[in-house]
Design a protein around this motif. Structure first.
Motif, mmCIF file in Angstrom:
data_model
loop_
_atom_site.group_PDB
_atom_site.id
_atom_site.type_symbol
_atom_site.label_atom_id
_atom_site.label_comp_id
_atom_site.label_asym_id
_atom_site.label_seq_id
_atom_site.Cartn_x
_atom_site.Cartn_y
_atom_site.Cartn_z
ATOM 1 N N ASP A 47 0.806 -1.214 0.000
ATOM 2 C CA ASP A 47 0.000 0.000 0.000
ATOM 3 C C ASP A 47 0.846 1.273 0.000
ATOM 4 O O ASP A 47 0.443 2.286 0.549
ATOM 5 C CB ASP A 47 -0.984 -0.008 1.167
ATOM 6 C CG ASP A 47 -0.301 -0.112 2.526
ATOM 7 O OD1 ASP A 47 0.935 -0.235 2.570
ATOM 8 O OD2 ASP A 47 -1.010 -0.065 3.533
ATOM 9 N N LEU A 50 -0.801 4.620 -1.258
ATOM 10 C CA LEU A 50 -2.103 4.933 -0.676
ATOM 11 C C LEU A 50 -1.955 5.840 0.540
ATOM 12 O O LEU A 50 -0.983 5.737 1.280
ATOM 13 C CB LEU A 50 -2.815 3.647 -0.245
ATOM 14 C CG LEU A 50 -3.078 2.616 -1.330
ATOM 15 C CD1 LEU A 50 -3.651 1.350 -0.723
ATOM 16 C CD2 LEU A 50 -4.002 3.174 -2.386
ATOM 17 N N THR A 52 -4.521 7.336 3.785
ATOM 18 C CA THR A 52 -5.813 7.251 4.453
ATOM 19 C C THR A 52 -6.053 8.529 5.249
ATOM 20 O O THR A 52 -5.183 8.974 5.991
ATOM 21 C CB THR A 52 -5.871 6.023 5.387
ATOM 22 O OG1 THR A 52 -5.704 4.851 4.587
ATOM 23 C CG2 THR A 52 -7.188 5.951 6.125
ATOM 24 N N THR A 78 -9.584 5.980 2.085
ATOM 25 C CA THR A 78 -8.286 5.561 1.558
ATOM 26 C C THR A 78 -8.285 5.807 0.061
ATOM 27 O O THR A 78 -9.196 5.360 -0.645
ATOM 28 C CB THR A 78 -8.019 4.077 1.859
ATOM 29 O OG1 THR A 78 -8.058 3.893 3.276
ATOM 30 C CG2 THR A 78 -6.659 3.651 1.338
ATOM 31 N N ALA A 135 -2.839 1.980 3.994
ATOM 32 C CA ALA A 135 -4.250 1.653 4.203
ATOM 33 C C ALA A 135 -4.386 0.780 5.447
ATOM 34 O O ALA A 135 -4.469 -0.432 5.353
ATOM 35 C CB ALA A 135 -4.806 0.933 2.982
ATOM 36 N N ARG A 149 -13.258 3.137 0.549
ATOM 37 C CA ARG A 149 -11.986 2.609 0.028
ATOM 38 C C ARG A 149 -12.118 2.341 -1.427
ATOM 39 O O ARG A 149 -13.107 2.060 -1.946
ATOM 40 C CB ARG A 149 -11.599 1.332 0.750
ATOM 41 C CG ARG A 149 -11.301 1.632 2.172
ATOM 42 C CD ARG A 149 -10.610 0.527 2.852
ATOM 43 N NE ARG A 149 -10.237 1.022 4.160
ATOM 44 C CZ ARG A 149 -9.306 0.501 4.898
ATOM 45 N NH1 ARG A 149 -8.640 -0.523 4.482
ATOM 46 N NH2 ARG A 149 -9.004 0.992 6.056
#
Length: 149
Positions: A47, A50, A52, A78, A135, A149
């Motif tokens: 991840d 990514l 969040t 996310t 994430a 998400r």
């Protein structure tokens, strides 16, 4: 959709073929997941791209001009991003898609994507609580958050 490959995660034709990096198997499935599946099914170590965002609702003015706190769940979003600014932009798009232009609890029926986090000098509906790299798993949600998400 013509030209798109099937996602191995959800099976929808949602993966663009770019020739070199994305290939197709004999059943029409791509060798990578679509953006939604990549975010929903990410695992630790997978991840990197990514971010969040955890956010709660700002106060808003009701129909009579009184300040009130919206009766809405905090959000955990996310998104694929490498910076906080990119994450806020992407989260704004995701919130607009999820909630749409009319939210009764916010006393608004013409919401634009820039309203969610106060982009371009708009008053913000949400305030950032935390910005996390990756994430992280949401444990014991039990309906306490809106998770996108």
């Amino acid at each position: 959709m013509y030209g798109l490959l099937k996602c191995p995660g959800c099976g929808h034709r949602a993966v663009e073929s770019d020739g070199d990096d994305v290939t197709e198997d004999e059943n029409g499935f791509a060798n990578k997941k679509c953006g939604d599946c990549a975010v929903q099914h990410c695992t630790c170590g997978d991840d990197e791209g990514l971010i969040t965002i955890v956010a709660d609702w700002e106060t808003v003015s009701d129909d009579e001009g009184c300040t009130t706190s919206p009766d809405m769940l905090p959000v955990i979003i996310t998104v694929p991003a490498t910076t906080q600014e990119e994450a806020v932009e992407a989260a704004s798009d995701k919130l607009q898609e999820h909630f749409g232009p009319s939210v009764e609890a916010l006393f608004e029926d013409e919401i634009e994507r820039d309203f969610w986090f106060g982009l371009n000098d708009h008053d913000a509906f949400l305030r950032l609580g935390a910005v996390l790299q990756g994430a992280p798993a949401v444990i014991g949600n039990d309906g306490l958050f809106t998770v996108l998400r």
